[in-house]
Write an enzyme that holds these catalytic residues in place. Structure first.
Site, PDB file in Angstrom:
ATOM      1  N   SER A  14       8.419  25.322  22.811  1.00  7.85           N
ATOM      2  CA  SER A  14       8.406  23.910  23.208  1.00  7.85           C
ATOM      3  C   SER A  14       7.316  23.113  22.484  1.00  7.85           C
ATOM      4  O   SER A  14       6.171  23.540  22.384  1.00  7.85           O
ATOM      5  CB  SER A  14       8.199  23.790  24.717  1.00  7.85           C
ATOM      6  OG  SER A  14       8.066  22.417  25.063  1.00  7.85           O
ATOM      7  N   LYS A  65      17.499  22.602  33.990  1.00  7.65           N
ATOM      8  CA  LYS A  65      17.677  21.168  34.265  1.00  7.65           C
ATOM      9  C   LYS A  65      18.599  20.902  35.460  1.00  7.65           C
ATOM     10  O   LYS A  65      18.343  20.004  36.253  1.00  7.65           O
ATOM     11  CB  LYS A  65      18.232  20.458  33.028  1.00  7.65           C
ATOM     12  CG  LYS A  65      17.223  20.318  31.901  1.00  7.65           C
ATOM     13  CD  LYS A  65      17.863  19.527  30.764  1.00  7.65           C
ATOM     14  CE  LYS A  65      16.907  19.360  29.607  1.00  7.65           C
ATOM     15  NZ  LYS A  65      17.478  18.524  28.543  1.00  7.65           N
ATOM     16  N   ASP A 102      16.676  11.897  28.689  1.00  2.00           N
ATOM     17  CA  ASP A 102      17.316  12.281  27.423  1.00  2.00           C
ATOM     18  C   ASP A 102      18.142  11.124  26.842  1.00  2.00           C
ATOM     19  O   ASP A 102      18.080  10.844  25.639  1.00  2.00           O
ATOM     20  CB  ASP A 102      18.231  13.496  27.616  1.00  2.00           C
ATOM     21  CG  ASP A 102      17.439  14.792  27.743  1.00  2.00           C
ATOM     22  OD1 ASP A 102      16.267  14.825  27.328  1.00  2.00           O
ATOM     23  OD2 ASP A 102      18.007  15.784  28.261  1.00  2.00           O
TER      24      ASP A 102
HETATM   25  P1  NDP Z   1      24.163  23.606  26.816  1.00  2.00           P
HETATM   26  O1  NDP Z   1      23.838  25.049  26.835  1.00  2.00           O
HETATM   27  O2  NDP Z   1      24.285  22.865  28.102  1.00  2.00           O
HETATM   28  O3  NDP Z   1      25.566  23.412  26.038  1.00  2.00           O
HETATM   29  C1  NDP Z   1      25.850  24.124  24.871  1.00  2.00           C
HETATM   30  C2  NDP Z   1      27.056  23.528  24.150  1.00  2.00           C
HETATM   31  O4  NDP Z   1      27.231  24.279  22.938  1.00  2.00           O
HETATM   32  C3  NDP Z   1      28.388  23.645  24.921  1.00  2.00           C
HETATM   33  O5  NDP Z   1      29.185  22.525  24.617  1.00  2.00           O
HETATM   34  C4  NDP Z   1      28.998  24.927  24.336  1.00  2.00           C
HETATM   35  O6  NDP Z   1      30.390  24.965  24.390  1.00  2.00           O
HETATM   36  C5  NDP Z   1      28.572  24.765  22.881  1.00  2.00           C
HETATM   37  N1  NDP Z   1      28.566  26.055  22.160  1.00  2.00           N
HETATM   38  C6  NDP Z   1      27.740  27.110  22.358  1.00  2.00           C
HETATM   39  N2  NDP Z   1      28.020  28.089  21.469  1.00  2.00           N
HETATM   40  C7  NDP Z   1      29.058  27.631  20.701  1.00  2.00           C
HETATM   41  C8  NDP Z   1      29.787  28.179  19.614  1.00  2.00           C
HETATM   42  N3  NDP Z   1      29.540  29.411  19.135  1.00  2.00           N
HETATM   43  N4  NDP Z   1      30.762  27.430  19.053  1.00  2.00           N
HETATM   44  C9  NDP Z   1      31.032  26.186  19.512  1.00  2.00           C
HETATM   45  N5  NDP Z   1      30.385  25.612  20.555  1.00  2.00           N
HETATM   46  C10 NDP Z   1      29.399  26.345  21.136  1.00  2.00           C
HETATM   47  O7  NDP Z   1      23.094  22.934  25.846  1.00  2.00           O
HETATM   48  P2  NDP Z   1      22.555  21.411  25.880  1.00  2.00           P
HETATM   49  O8  NDP Z   1      23.723  20.500  25.990  1.00  2.00           O
HETATM   50  O9  NDP Z   1      21.470  21.261  26.870  1.00  2.00           O
HETATM   51  O10 NDP Z   1      21.857  21.283  24.437  1.00  2.00           O
HETATM   52  C11 NDP Z   1      22.626  21.080  23.250  1.00  2.00           C
HETATM   53  C12 NDP Z   1      21.674  20.813  22.091  1.00  2.00           C
HETATM   54  O11 NDP Z   1      20.955  19.615  22.307  1.00  2.00           O
HETATM   55  C13 NDP Z   1      20.614  21.914  21.889  1.00  2.00           C
HETATM   56  O12 NDP Z   1      20.443  22.097  20.498  1.00  2.00           O
HETATM   57  C14 NDP Z   1      19.365  21.294  22.491  1.00  2.00           C
HETATM   58  O13 NDP Z   1      18.182  21.820  21.912  1.00  2.00           O
HETATM   59  C15 NDP Z   1      19.558  19.837  22.120  1.00  2.00           C
HETATM   60  N6  NDP Z   1      18.788  18.901  22.970  1.00  2.00           N
HETATM   61  C16 NDP Z   1      17.860  18.096  22.360  1.00  2.00           C
HETATM   62  C17 NDP Z   1      17.100  17.198  23.080  1.00  2.00           C
HETATM   63  C18 NDP Z   1      16.088  16.347  22.379  1.00  2.00           C
HETATM   64  O14 NDP Z   1      15.259  15.716  23.035  1.00  2.00           O
HETATM   65  N7  NDP Z   1      16.120  16.266  21.052  1.00  2.00           N
HETATM   66  C19 NDP Z   1      17.267  17.064  24.538  1.00  2.00           C
HETATM   67  C20 NDP Z   1      18.294  17.931  25.097  1.00  2.00           C
HETATM   68  C21 NDP Z   1      19.002  18.820  24.316  1.00  2.00           C
HETATM   69  P3  NDP Z   1      31.165  25.613  25.666  1.00  2.00           P
HETATM   70  O15 NDP Z   1      31.223  24.525  26.705  1.00  2.00           O
HETATM   71  O16 NDP Z   1      32.488  26.000  25.142  1.00  2.00           O
HETATM   72  O17 NDP Z   1      30.340  26.799  26.128  1.00  2.00           O
END
Ligand code: NDP
Length: 276
Positions: A14, A65, A102
């Site tokens: 982090s 979260k 966010d």
């Molecule tokens: P989640 O774990 O809630 O969601 C993950 C997402 O990725 C789902 O849509 C999942 O699909 C998809 N996914 C995972 N593996 C694969 C794969 N192999 N192929 C295709 N899709 C895949 O994560 P978050 O939504 O919380 O975070 C997403 C991104 O945003 C992260 O990189 C996080 O670091 C970033 N983030 C950045 C912030 C910032 O301040 N810059 C704030 C919050 C998040 P499925 O539904 O099918 O499992």
């Protein structure tokens, strides 16, 4: 000394302690801001202990979260809409208010980058917690449409349904990405690259007017952005700006003052890129 923290699991990666140290220095506050690694099954008691130890506020990151939203005594509208909390605020009567910064963080960064939203076709790949947090503020900026594309299409459909704007917000399966019309703004919000499973971006998805924005940062975001550029996207940005802006919004809620973000973002970008 005023006591703050970020909770997550894992948490060693982090950047929040670094960002909040810069903000506190800039605004003249003395504070302690710790990264606390806590698995979901111990979060409730750890939060209780944190409050007892005088904790005034905290950030919350993956995978806590949604749980944080359940543990809070009250939620802001943004946290209710997202069903997820990234900012905990200790109220004078010792209760916890949960907020989600966010979405407002992303909007501040897009404004900084002068990325237009109004009238645009926005394609979001991913339907997890982050997409849940950014959907309402994006919708409020009046795009032409928002197409959520996800590996599990039911999750995209659920978000589209909950947005209350079905039609403007559409849900697609990742398998059908090649049929999605060209995006004005392409937002990447999956953890696919971190899982070693890069996406295939069809050339029809982007053109020279497309701005690609990855919510993540570091090597995985750079891999997505390089791919978007190869497919023809005109510009690409990572999520470091969003990270700094959402932190500034948390700081504002705790301290009543919003720190200046440009210098902190410049420093952080150099720090992250030096280590890449
Ligand atoms: P989640 O774990 O809630 O969601 C993950 C997402 O990725 C789902 O849509 C999942 O699909 C998809 N996914 C995972 N593996 C694969 C794969 N192999 N192929 C295709 N899709 C895949 O994560 P978050 O939504 O919380 O975070 C997403 C991104 O945003 C992260 O990189 C996080 O670091 C970033 N983030 C950045 C912030 C910032 O301040 N810059 C704030 C919050 C998040 P499925 O539904 O099918 O499992």
């Amino acid at each position: 000394m005023d006591y703050f923290a970020v909770f997550g699991h894992p948490i060693s990666h982090s950047r929040s302690p670094w960002i909040h140290a810069r903000f506190a220095e800039q605004c003249g506050f003395e504070q302690r801001y710790e990264a606390i690694d806590v698995p979901p099954e111990r979060f409730e008691e750890t939060l209780w202990d944190f409050g007892e130890a005088g904790g005034l506020g905290a950030n919350v990151t993956l995978p806590l979260k949604e749980q944080a939203a359940v543990l809070c005594d009250e939620l802001t509208e943004a946290a209710q809409r997202a069903a997820a909390v990234n900012t905990l605020i200790r109220l004078p009567d010792q209760r916890w208010r949960g907020d989600n910064t966010d979405g407002v963080g992303l909007m501040a960064d897009l404004a900084r980058l002068r990325v237009p939203i109004h009238g645009q076709r926005i394609v979001i790949i991913g339907a997890g917690g982050a997409t849940r947090g950014i959907l309402a503020p994006l919708l409020a900026a009046a795009p032409r449409e928002i197409i959520i594309v996800n590996r599990t299409p039911e999750r995209a459909l659920q978000l589209a349904f909950e947005s209350g704007a079905l039609g403007i917000v559409q849900a697609w399966s990742l398998d059908d990405l090649a049929s999605v019309d060209t995006a004005g703004l392409l937002i990447h919000a999956t953890s696919a690259y971190r899982a070693g499973a890069p996406l295939t971006l069809p050339a029809t998805l982007v053109d020279a007017d497309t701005v690609a924005y990855d919510l993540g940062y570091g090597a995985s975001a750079q891999a997505f952005l390089a791919q978007a550029r190869r497919a023809g996207a005109g510009a690409g940005f990572d999520g470091l700006g969003m990270l700094v802006e959402q932190a500034a919004e948390s700081f504002l809620r705790w301290r009543g003052v919003r720190p200046q973000t440009p210098a902190v973002l410049r420093e952080l970008t150099a720090l992250v890129n030096d280590r890449a």
